[in-house]
Design a protein around this motif. Structure first.
Motif, PDB file in Angstrom:
ATOM      1  N   MET A 122       0.848  -1.197   0.000  1.00 54.31           N
ATOM      2  CA  MET A 122       0.000   0.000   0.000  1.00 54.31           C
ATOM      3  C   MET A 122       0.883   1.246   0.000  1.00 54.31           C
ATOM      4  O   MET A 122       1.930   1.278   0.633  1.00 54.31           O
ATOM      5  CB  MET A 122      -0.901  -0.002   1.243  1.00 54.31           C
ATOM      6  CG  MET A 122      -1.825   1.213   1.343  1.00 54.31           C
ATOM      7  SD  MET A 122      -2.829   1.238   2.865  1.00 54.31           S
ATOM      8  CE  MET A 122      -4.017  -0.054   2.464  1.00 54.31           C
ATOM      9  N   ASN A 123       0.450   2.267  -0.721  1.00 51.55           N
ATOM     10  CA  ASN A 123       1.128   3.554  -0.738  1.00 51.55           C
ATOM     11  C   ASN A 123       0.344   4.540   0.129  1.00 51.55           C
ATOM     12  O   ASN A 123      -0.817   4.833  -0.158  1.00 51.55           O
ATOM     13  CB  ASN A 123       1.232   4.092  -2.168  1.00 51.55           C
ATOM     14  CG  ASN A 123       2.122   3.220  -3.040  1.00 51.55           C
ATOM     15  OD1 ASN A 123       3.221   2.853  -2.640  1.00 51.55           O
ATOM     16  ND2 ASN A 123       1.642   2.882  -4.224  1.00 51.55           N
ATOM     17  N   ILE A 124       0.971   5.035   1.185  1.00 53.27           N
ATOM     18  CA  ILE A 124       0.295   5.864   2.173  1.00 53.27           C
ATOM     19  C   ILE A 124       0.901   7.264   2.175  1.00 53.27           C
ATOM     20  O   ILE A 124       2.132   7.414   2.236  1.00 53.27           O
ATOM     21  CB  ILE A 124       0.423   5.253   3.583  1.00 53.27           C
ATOM     22  CG1 ILE A 124      -0.152   3.835   3.596  1.00 53.27           C
ATOM     23  CG2 ILE A 124      -0.279   6.134   4.622  1.00 53.27           C
ATOM     24  CD1 ILE A 124       0.225   3.046   4.838  1.00 53.27           C
ATOM     25  N   LEU A 125       0.057   8.282   2.137  1.00 49.59           N
ATOM     26  CA  LEU A 125       0.502   9.661   2.258  1.00 49.59           C
ATOM     27  C   LEU A 125       0.299  10.114   3.694  1.00 49.59           C
ATOM     28  O   LEU A 125      -0.799   9.995   4.243  1.00 49.59           O
ATOM     29  CB  LEU A 125      -0.283  10.575   1.316  1.00 49.59           C
ATOM     30  CG  LEU A 125      -0.032  12.088   1.487  1.00 49.59           C
ATOM     31  CD1 LEU A 125       1.426  12.441   1.157  1.00 49.59           C
ATOM     32  CD2 LEU A 125      -0.994  12.900   0.614  1.00 49.59           C
ATOM     33  N   LEU A 126       1.354  10.639   4.310  1.00 47.88           N
ATOM     34  CA  LEU A 126       1.277  11.179   5.664  1.00 47.88           C
ATOM     35  C   LEU A 126       1.485  12.678   5.610  1.00 47.88           C
ATOM     36  O   LEU A 126       2.513  13.162   5.121  1.00 47.88           O
ATOM     37  CB  LEU A 126       2.331  10.525   6.564  1.00 47.88           C
ATOM     38  CG  LEU A 126       2.472  11.098   7.983  1.00 47.88           C
ATOM     39  CD1 LEU A 126       1.166  10.951   8.765  1.00 47.88           C
ATOM     40  CD2 LEU A 126       3.630  10.432   8.718  1.00 47.88           C
ATOM     41  N   LEU A 127       0.525  13.420   6.135  1.00 46.58           N
ATOM     42  CA  LEU A 127       0.629  14.875   6.275  1.00 46.58           C
ATOM     43  C   LEU A 127       0.934  15.201   7.737  1.00 46.58           C
ATOM     44  O   LEU A 127       0.406  14.569   8.641  1.00 46.58           O
ATOM     45  CB  LEU A 127      -0.676  15.548   5.854  1.00 46.58           C
ATOM     46  CG  LEU A 127      -1.193  15.230   4.448  1.00 46.58           C
ATOM     47  CD1 LEU A 127      -2.556  15.886   4.224  1.00 46.58           C
ATOM     48  CD2 LEU A 127      -0.203  15.698   3.391  1.00 46.58           C
ATOM     49  N   GLY A 128       1.777  16.203   7.952  1.00 44.46           N
ATOM     50  CA  GLY A 128       2.123  16.551   9.323  1.00 44.46           C
ATOM     51  C   GLY A 128       3.173  15.652   9.927  1.00 44.46           C
ATOM     52  O   GLY A 128       3.210  15.444  11.142  1.00 44.46           O
TER      53      GLY A 128
END
Length: 206
Positions: free
Chosen positions: A1-7
């Motif tokens: 899975m490709n996960i985007l993390l903000l912050g």
């Protein structure tokens, strides 16, 4: 899975990043100051920029399967502006799953469940600006068709992962006073993958 993390450079976000990098998933972070990231990993992709910039936002979401956001509010409606801009992109990219960090202020009040905690006698806030921004973001997600969950910690001191915490949908656990940054991050990552509280605000405390 490709996960985007903000912050990812924040107090909770940095712990979330550490937890995610211990998995087999590919992690993308969108940060304004990449020098604040203390490590490089083979499964970490760093994008430099502001989430409110359309080109940067579009680039960050390319090829992503899900999003975790631990962005802080800053008095300039950053959270609600981000939600307003990111929700249509999630929809158009068929990205359904997003977990965000909110505040216990946007949970229902126990003394008056018809209103939010920050508007009730339960609240000890001197300023409502941050809670108002969280509330705007919450209603935007509520109106969407995304598989969203908002994690709502109360007083949030620095602290380790104990895995010994209480959660409750839509309310802060009874007599909850605090929750560590570590345990907030731990529950956030677990909820992202386990999807046990879709379409819910989840109060978390000891």
């Amino acid at each position: 899975m490709n996960i985007l993390l903000l912050g990812a450079t924040g107090r909770v976000g940095s712990i979330i990043l550490d937890l995610l990098l211990k998995t087999d998933h590919c992690i993308t972070v969108l940060v304004r100051e990449p020098n604040k990231l203390p490590f490089q990993r083979s499964n970490l992709k760093i994008i430099t920029g502001d989430v409110l910039n359309e080109k940067t936002r579009t680039n960050a979401l390319s090829g992503i399967d899900g999003v975790i956001s631990s962005l802080n509010t800053d008095g300039n409606d950053t959270l609600s502006k981000t939600a307003e801009r990111i929700i249509p992109l999630l929809v158009s990219n068929n990205i359904k799953r997003i977990v965000t960090i909110g505040t216990a202020g946007i949970l229902n009040s126990r003394v008056d469940p018809a209103i939010l905690r920050y508007k009730s006698a339960e609240s000890k806030r001197k300023s409502q600006t941050a809670a108002q921004d969280h509330e705007k973001a919450y209603y935007l997600f509520q109106k969407s068709n995304l598989n969203w969950t908002i994690i709502c910690p109360t007083y949030l001191p620095e602290g380790e992962i104990t895995k010994q915490y209480r959660i409750e949908e839509d309310f802060l656990p009874l007599n909850g006073q605090s929750i560590s940054t570590g345990d907030t991050a731990h529950f956030t990552v677990n909820e992202f993958f386990n999807c046990k509280h879709i379409g819910k605000r989840v109060g978390i405390s000891y």
